[in-house]
Write a protein that holds these residues in place. Structure first.
Motif, PDB file in Angstrom:
ATOM      1  N   GLY A  57       0.811  -1.216   0.000  1.00  0.00           N
ATOM      2  CA  GLY A  57       0.000   0.000   0.000  1.00  0.00           C
ATOM      3  C   GLY A  57       0.837   1.255   0.000  1.00  0.00           C
ATOM      4  N   GLY A  58       2.144   1.120   0.283  1.00  0.00           N
ATOM      5  CA  GLY A  58       3.041   2.263   0.212  1.00  0.00           C
ATOM      6  C   GLY A  58       2.594   3.392   1.113  1.00  0.00           C
ATOM      7  N   LEU A  59       2.674   4.627   0.587  1.00  0.00           N
ATOM      8  CA  LEU A  59       2.321   5.814   1.357  1.00  0.00           C
ATOM      9  C   LEU A  59       0.840   5.877   1.680  1.00  0.00           C
ATOM     10  N   ALA A  60       0.007   5.114   0.947  1.00  0.00           N
ATOM     11  CA  ALA A  60      -1.437   5.148   1.207  1.00  0.00           C
ATOM     12  C   ALA A  60      -1.742   4.630   2.602  1.00  0.00           C
ATOM     13  N   GLY A  61      -0.904   3.683   3.062  1.00  0.00           N
ATOM     14  CA  GLY A  61      -1.153   3.136   4.394  1.00  0.00           C
ATOM     15  C   GLY A  61      -0.442   3.903   5.489  1.00  0.00           C
ATOM     16  N   LEU A  62       0.296   4.942   5.122  1.00  0.00           N
ATOM     17  CA  LEU A  62       1.044   5.695   6.113  1.00  0.00           C
ATOM     18  C   LEU A  62       0.123   6.378   7.102  1.00  0.00           C
ATOM     19  N   GLY A  63      -0.943   7.018   6.587  1.00  0.00           N
ATOM     20  CA  GLY A  63      -1.857   7.742   7.482  1.00  0.00           C
ATOM     21  C   GLY A  63      -2.480   6.817   8.496  1.00  0.00           C
ATOM     22  N   ALA A  64      -2.918   5.653   8.044  1.00  0.00           N
ATOM     23  CA  ALA A  64      -3.534   4.699   8.966  1.00  0.00           C
ATOM     24  C   ALA A  64      -2.527   4.235  10.004  1.00  0.00           C
ATOM     25  N   GLY A  65      -1.264   3.982   9.581  1.00  0.00           N
ATOM     26  CA  GLY A  65      -0.255   3.524  10.522  1.00  0.00           C
ATOM     27  C   GLY A  65       0.040   4.561  11.579  1.00  0.00           C
ATOM     28  N   VAL A  66       0.186   5.814  11.148  1.00  0.00           N
ATOM     29  CA  VAL A  66       0.453   6.882  12.103  1.00  0.00           C
ATOM     30  C   VAL A  66      -0.725   7.059  13.052  1.00  0.00           C
ATOM     31  N   ALA A  67      -1.953   7.000  12.492  1.00  0.00           N
ATOM     32  CA  ALA A  67      -3.146   7.179  13.325  1.00  0.00           C
ATOM     33  C   ALA A  67      -3.250   6.074  14.361  1.00  0.00           C
TER      34      ALA A  67
ATOM     35  N   LEU B  46     -11.368   8.729  11.326  1.00  0.00           N
ATOM     36  CA  LEU B  46     -10.619   7.881  10.398  1.00  0.00           C
ATOM     37  C   LEU B  46     -11.548   6.966   9.615  1.00  0.00           C
ATOM     38  N   LEU B  47     -12.631   6.511  10.271  1.00  0.00           N
ATOM     39  CA  LEU B  47     -13.619   5.680   9.590  1.00  0.00           C
ATOM     40  C   LEU B  47     -14.353   6.480   8.530  1.00  0.00           C
ATOM     41  N   ASP B  48     -14.786   7.708   8.893  1.00  0.00           N
ATOM     42  CA  ASP B  48     -15.525   8.549   7.951  1.00  0.00           C
ATOM     43  C   ASP B  48     -14.678   8.934   6.748  1.00  0.00           C
ATOM     44  N   GLU B  49     -13.381   9.101   6.966  1.00  0.00           N
ATOM     45  CA  GLU B  49     -12.502   9.502   5.870  1.00  0.00           C
ATOM     46  C   GLU B  49     -12.055   8.303   5.019  1.00  0.00           C
TER      47      GLU B  49
ATOM     48  N   ILE C  23     -10.072   5.938   5.896  1.00  0.00           N
ATOM     49  CA  ILE C  23      -8.724   5.456   6.209  1.00  0.00           C
ATOM     50  C   ILE C  23      -8.795   4.115   6.914  1.00  0.00           C
ATOM     51  N   LEU C  24      -9.792   3.965   7.812  1.00  0.00           N
ATOM     52  CA  LEU C  24     -10.034   2.703   8.486  1.00  0.00           C
ATOM     53  C   LEU C  24     -11.257   2.025   7.902  1.00  0.00           C
ATOM     54  N   THR C  25     -11.205   0.704   7.825  1.00  0.00           N
ATOM     55  CA  THR C  25     -12.394  -0.042   7.418  1.00  0.00           C
ATOM     56  C   THR C  25     -13.307  -0.223   8.623  1.00  0.00           C
ATOM     57  N   GLN C  26     -14.556  -0.642   8.371  1.00  0.00           N
ATOM     58  CA  GLN C  26     -15.493  -0.842   9.474  1.00  0.00           C
ATOM     59  C   GLN C  26     -14.966  -1.891  10.456  1.00  0.00           C
ATOM     60  N   GLU C  27     -14.331  -2.949   9.917  1.00  0.00           N
ATOM     61  CA  GLU C  27     -13.802  -3.993  10.786  1.00  0.00           C
ATOM     62  C   GLU C  27     -12.669  -3.466  11.649  1.00  0.00           C
ATOM     63  N   GLU C  28     -11.761  -2.661  11.063  1.00  0.00           N
ATOM     64  CA  GLU C  28     -10.670  -2.090  11.842  1.00  0.00           C
ATOM     65  C   GLU C  28     -11.191  -1.134  12.900  1.00  0.00           C
TER      66      GLU C  28
END
Length: 328
Positions: free
Chosen positions: A263-273, A305-308, A310-315
């Motif tokens: 996912g590269g940089l796309a997953g960066l926001g989720a990781g930081v959050a 994060l869910l609304d944006e 970045i996170l899935t409903q399960e996460e």
């Protein structure tokens, strides 16, 4: 040429040795002709930090300290080769001369070849490695020549240093095994521990004429997995003390590793959050005051994060459950 060399050998010698490398412990005096017979009246020059050792028939005959000497029947039982015509100029009495350096030899290395097992109050049972340097000098030349050169047959400088290095490693292993200090405490007591090993060694090497003048421990290391655990514990401790610094550290690591992850940089926001949420959880545990407010803030951040997307409903559900369980 054979007769000429034989005649040349009848002139008096000056027996001396200069070690230009300054690294040799024992050096054998060798005449160019290969004839090692000693003649009456020959001069022997023994420099400072040297001793001249004469061996006849494989046994110690004379040991001369620094100074200049003239070989006579009074100080050494030699026969002049001028009286050896029946033996074709080869004297029946031939002695070997060795120059032994008594200076201090420094920067010799030692290291544990295999890990040493140690009971430890912090890690229960742990494997450690270590390395360092040592310095030594020969303090009793007769004993050294009898025990190392004669009995053990160790004559080369490299072999002597390796033998002493193995003694340092053995003394270190025994001292570590007997010590009640934890491995982490040993790292702060290198000098004290080195002095203990040096005393132990010198009590042992007095019987071979060698004295260790310095023992240095440069490193005591743990297995990689133990060092990784220590790093993780240090990170948790830093998070408790200074959350802002910890988050900056985590963000920097995430940015560094992002291109390597799926996912590269796309997953960066989720990781930081997620890292921020976990860090706040650590801070809440360390500082119970205001825990309720921290929980609400965590839920709001997770919802954003869910609304944006970045996170899935399960996460989101999993993280929400973790926050509520900590609260309960």
């Amino acid at each position: 040429m054979g007769l000429l060399n034989a005649v040349k050998d009848q002139f008096l010698d000056v027996i001396e040795y200069v070690d230009k490398s300054n690294k040799l412990i024992v050096s054998k005096y060798q005449r160019e002709s290969g004839n090692n017979e000693l003649k009456q009246g020959s001069k022997v020059i023994v420099r400072e930090d040297q001793s001249a050792v004469f061996l006849k028939g494989g046994k110690l005959a004379v040991i001369l300290p620094p100074g200049t000497y003239s070989l006579t029947t009074d100080n050494f039982p030699v026969l002049s080769s001028l009286k050896a015509f029946p033996y074709l100029f080869v004297s029946p009495v031939i002695a070997d001369v060795y120059f032994v350096s008594t200076r201090q030899f420094i920067d010799n290395k030692w290291a544990t070849k295999n890990p040493i097992m140690k009971r430890d109050k912090d890690f229960n049972m742990v494997r450690i490695r270590s390395f360092g340097k040592f310095a030594f000098r020969i303090t009793d030349v007769p004993t050294f020549m009898r025990e190392i050169f004669g009995t053990k047959g160790i004559v080369m400088t490299y072999d002597i240093v390796q033998y002493l290095s193995s003694m340092v490693t053995e003394a270190f292993s025994i001292a570590v095994g007997e010590s009640e200090m934890s491995v982490l405490d040993l790292a702060t007591e290198y000098r004290k521990f080195s002095d203990e090993i040096q005393q132990r060694l010198n009590a042992q090497t007095a019987s071979i004429g060698v004295q260790f003048s310095d023992i240095l421990i440069e490193s005591i290391s743990l297995p990689d997995e133990v060092e990784k655990l220590i790093d993780e514990q240090s990170g948790i401790g830093m998070a408790k003390q200074d959350m802002a610094t910890f988050m900056q550290y985590q963000t920097a690591r995430a940015m560094r590793d992002a291109p390597k992850q799926e996912g590269g940089l796309a997953g960066l926001g989720a990781g930081v959050a997620l890292g921020n949420t976990m860090a706040q959880g650590i801070q809440t545990t360390a500082n119970p005051i205001g825990a309720s407010k921290s929980m609400v803030e965590q839920l709001r951040e997770l919802k954003e994060l869910l609304d944006e997307g970045i996170l899935t409903q399960e996460e989101f559900d999993a993280q929400k459950k973790m926050v509520l369980e900590k609260r309960s």
